[in-house]
Design an enzyme around this catalytic site. Structure first.
Site, PDB file in Angstrom:
ATOM      1  N   GLU A   1       0.855  -1.199   0.000  1.00 37.73           N
ATOM      2  CA  GLU A   1       0.000   0.000   0.000  1.00 37.73           C
ATOM      3  C   GLU A   1       0.896   1.257   0.000  1.00 37.73           C
ATOM      4  OE1 GLU A   1      -2.071  -0.003   3.734  1.00 37.73           O
ATOM      5  OE2 GLU A   1      -3.504   1.550   3.140  1.00 37.73           O
TER       6      GLU A   1
ATOM      7  N   LYS B   1      -9.357   1.975  -1.860  1.00 40.76           N
ATOM      8  CA  LYS B   1      -9.587   1.290  -0.579  1.00 40.76           C
ATOM      9  C   LYS B   1     -10.967   1.653  -0.025  1.00 40.76           C
ATOM     10  CE  LYS B   1      -7.072   0.594   3.810  1.00 40.76           C
ATOM     11  NZ  LYS B   1      -5.840   0.980   4.522  1.00 40.76           N
TER      12      LYS B   1
ATOM     13  N   CYS C   1      -5.106  -3.660   2.352  1.00 40.58           N
ATOM     14  CA  CYS C   1      -4.801  -3.696   3.786  1.00 40.58           C
ATOM     15  C   CYS C   1      -6.034  -3.971   4.666  1.00 40.58           C
ATOM     16  CB  CYS C   1      -4.085  -2.409   4.163  1.00 40.58           C
ATOM     17  SG  CYS C   1      -3.082  -2.587   5.656  1.00 40.58           S
TER      18      CYS C   1
END
Ligand code: ACM
Length: 263
Positions: A38, A109, A144
């Protein structure tokens, strides 16, 4: 087909140095898919949106298109976390760069972790799968903290993913307990590229925990990197083997679902 996860330490704010390192991995690693952490070009621990805006780039920027060109030249797929600007919005994103650029896309995300919500915008784009027909590969992407939501992996799996990749900057270790289950219960490969190192912003240390992992679709660990140290893990995968979701002559993990009884 081979998949690689690159575990390294992006240096906060040193975009040129991080870019050079990523480029070196892109050209030197012999794998069909290479997954990076990330926010790999910038580092992680932004203080606010003003700071993100100084570093954020558009998906069509020279930086991202430079890696698009390398993808096309080398015939490798790259998944690289980056700070994305799109008009006035800022996203914690992953560029999915495919040799045939018609398949390339950007994942934003969905689940923002901790103070990320003060640095990035919420997205409504959601989950998608790249159905890369020439390579017989269906690729889903999370980032993540998305790992903590079983719905995220389930959604890309139901959309057809064979392989789920997860560029990460993980600060805990508990994800090793759950990600093999995400692989098993959806019958997908699950690949986490986590970063290492410590960032110190405003006198506060944030330590990242490495341990990048490639899990097979039966939940077994194919490769696990060390907790610290730069490392590349590589495994051979067979995406088409994930597509039959039955495990005996009667049961099928997707057909047996009872969504009408779920929240
Ligand atoms: C995280 O989502 N970077 C923990």
């Amino acid at each position: 087909m081979k998949i690689a996860a690159v575990q390294f330490c992006p240096i906060f704010g040193e975009v040129e140095a991080n870019k050079a390192k990523i480029e070196n991995y892109c050209t030197s690693i012999e794998a069909d898919i290479i997954v990076f952490p990330e926010l790999a070009f910038t580092g992680y621990d932004f203080l606010n949106k003003e700071e993100v805006r100084k570093y954020a780039v558009d998906f069509k920027s020279d930086l991202i298109q430079h890696f698009q060109n390398i993808s096309t030249k080398t015939d490798k797929i790259f998944v690289i976390g980056f700070a994305e600007s799109d008009t006035d919005k800022l996203y914690n994103s992953a560029a999915i760069l495919c040799p045939n650029s018609n398949y390339s896309d950007v994942y934003r995300k969905v689940h923002l972790f901790y103070k990320e919500r003060f640095c990035f915008d919420q997205t409504d784009k959601g989950y998608f799968v790249i159905d890369y027909k020439e390579k017989n590969l269906k690729l889903g992407t999370l980032i993540c903290y998305d790992w903590r939501f079983p719905e995220a992996t389930r959604t890309v799996a139901i959309k057809g993913a064979d392989v789920v990749v997860c560029p990460s900057n993980l600060v805990t270790k508990v994800w090793h307990i759950s990600t093999p289950s995400r692989a098993l219960e959806n019958k997908v490969y699950f690949v986490v590229a986590n970063r290492i190192g410590t960032e110190n912003r405003n006198g506060v240390d944030l330590e990242f925990n490495g341990g990048s992992a490639i899990y097979s679709y039966n939940g077994s660990a194919m490769q696990i990197a060390a907790k610290d140290g730069e490392e590349v893990i590589i495994s051979e995968i067979f995406p088409e083997e994930t597509r039959k979701k039955s495990f005996n002559e009667i049961n099928d993990i997707f057909a047996d679902r009872r969504p009408e009884l779920y929240m």
